[in-house]
Design a protein around this motif. Structure first.
Motif, PDB file in Angstrom:
ATOM      1  N   ARG A  62       0.833  -1.202   0.000  1.00  7.26           N
ATOM      2  CA  ARG A  62       0.000   0.000   0.000  1.00  7.26           C
ATOM      3  C   ARG A  62       0.866   1.249   0.000  1.00  7.26           C
ATOM      4  O   ARG A  62       0.626   2.200  -0.758  1.00  7.26           O
ATOM      5  CB  ARG A  62      -0.942   0.018   1.211  1.00  7.26           C
ATOM      6  CG  ARG A  62      -1.935   1.184   1.161  1.00  7.26           C
ATOM      7  CD  ARG A  62      -2.757   1.326   2.422  1.00  7.26           C
ATOM      8  NE  ARG A  62      -1.905   1.801   3.490  1.00  7.26           N
ATOM      9  CZ  ARG A  62      -1.781   1.213   4.679  1.00  7.26           C
ATOM     10  NH1 ARG A  62      -2.442   0.120   4.959  1.00  7.26           N
ATOM     11  NH2 ARG A  62      -0.981   1.720   5.588  1.00  7.26           N
ATOM     12  N   THR A  63       1.921   1.247   0.811  1.00  4.35           N
ATOM     13  CA  THR A  63       2.827   2.394   0.873  1.00  4.35           C
ATOM     14  C   THR A  63       3.518   2.614  -0.472  1.00  4.35           C
ATOM     15  O   THR A  63       3.613   3.749  -0.954  1.00  4.35           O
ATOM     16  CB  THR A  63       3.872   2.189   1.978  1.00  4.35           C
ATOM     17  OG1 THR A  63       3.203   1.994   3.221  1.00  4.35           O
ATOM     18  CG2 THR A  63       4.814   3.366   2.085  1.00  4.35           C
ATOM     19  N   LYS A  65       2.466   1.639  -3.433  1.00  5.06           N
ATOM     20  CA  LYS A  65       1.466   2.086  -4.406  1.00  5.06           C
ATOM     21  C   LYS A  65       1.161   3.567  -4.223  1.00  5.06           C
ATOM     22  O   LYS A  65       1.048   4.312  -5.203  1.00  5.06           O
ATOM     23  CB  LYS A  65       0.181   1.261  -4.267  1.00  5.06           C
ATOM     24  CG  LYS A  65       0.294  -0.097  -4.918  1.00  5.06           C
ATOM     25  CD  LYS A  65      -0.824  -1.062  -4.604  1.00  5.06           C
ATOM     26  CE  LYS A  65      -2.201  -0.581  -4.800  1.00  5.06           C
ATOM     27  NZ  LYS A  65      -3.240  -1.609  -4.584  1.00  5.06           N
ATOM     28  N   GLU A  66       1.070   4.013  -2.974  1.00  6.65           N
ATOM     29  CA  GLU A  66       0.827   5.441  -2.719  1.00  6.65           C
ATOM     30  C   GLU A  66       1.966   6.284  -3.266  1.00  6.65           C
ATOM     31  O   GLU A  66       1.749   7.297  -3.922  1.00  6.65           O
ATOM     32  CB  GLU A  66       0.663   5.694  -1.219  1.00  6.65           C
ATOM     33  CG  GLU A  66      -0.645   5.191  -0.645  1.00  6.65           C
ATOM     34  CD  GLU A  66      -0.696   5.284   0.875  1.00  6.65           C
ATOM     35  OE1 GLU A  66       0.303   5.721   1.504  1.00  6.65           O
ATOM     36  OE2 GLU A  66      -1.733   4.909   1.437  1.00  6.65           O
ATOM     37  N   LYS A  67       3.204   5.862  -2.998  1.00  7.46           N
ATOM     38  CA  LYS A  67       4.361   6.609  -3.491  1.00  7.46           C
ATOM     39  C   LYS A  67       4.400   6.606  -5.018  1.00  7.46           C
ATOM     40  O   LYS A  67       4.751   7.598  -5.639  1.00  7.46           O
ATOM     41  CB  LYS A  67       5.658   6.031  -2.927  1.00  7.46           C
ATOM     42  CG  LYS A  67       5.851   6.321  -1.462  1.00  7.46           C
ATOM     43  CD  LYS A  67       7.159   5.739  -0.964  1.00  7.46           C
ATOM     44  CE  LYS A  67       7.322   5.977   0.500  1.00  7.46           C
ATOM     45  NZ  LYS A  67       8.073   7.152   0.810  1.00  7.46           N
ATOM     46  N   LEU A  70       1.600   8.938  -6.319  1.00 11.32           N
ATOM     47  CA  LEU A  70       1.927  10.344  -6.049  1.00 11.32           C
ATOM     48  C   LEU A  70       3.222  10.786  -6.725  1.00 11.32           C
ATOM     49  O   LEU A  70       3.629  11.939  -6.596  1.00 11.32           O
ATOM     50  CB  LEU A  70       2.013  10.582  -4.547  1.00 11.32           C
ATOM     51  CG  LEU A  70       0.705  10.361  -3.773  1.00 11.32           C
ATOM     52  CD1 LEU A  70       0.949  10.474  -2.277  1.00 11.32           C
ATOM     53  CD2 LEU A  70      -0.360  11.341  -4.225  1.00 11.32           C
TER      54      LEU A  70
END
Length: 101
Positions: A62-63, A65-67, A70
């Motif tokens: 999840r981390t 994918k967020e990075k 963004l």
């Protein structure tokens, strides 16, 4: 970033190891009730460990994918070091697999 990849590798290896330990304990040869009880506790402990490791893997994905979404992952042009470039390609491939599946 390489810490995340190392954590992925470590957790996946530990999940496989714990699963193999569970399979090794599942033999039903002539064992006493006490041995069965002890092995049952070991299996339960290994299962809890697997669940915890998989939850950590989900958090890491999840981390990442967020990075990735963004735009906080390093860009391909900025990677001069061969190890960083290989890491970039590996993470990019993993993220593409995750989002397509």
């Amino acid at each position: 970033m390489s810490n995340a990849v190392a954590k992925f590798d470590t957790n996946i290896q530990l999940v496989l190891t714990k699963f193999q330990e569970i399979l090794a304990l599942l033999t039903l040869h002539d064992k006493t009730l006490e041995v069965h009880a002890t092995e049952s506790l070991q299996i339960e402990n290994n299962a809890h460990t697997i669940v915890r490791l998989v939850e950590e893997l989900l958090t890491l994905t999840r981390t990442l994918k967020e990075k990735w979404i963004l735009g906080q992952l390093p860009k391909e042009e900025g990677l001069k070091d061969v190890n960083n470039y290989e890491l970039y390609l590996r993470i990019n491939s993993l993220l593409n697999d995750i989002t397509s599946g």
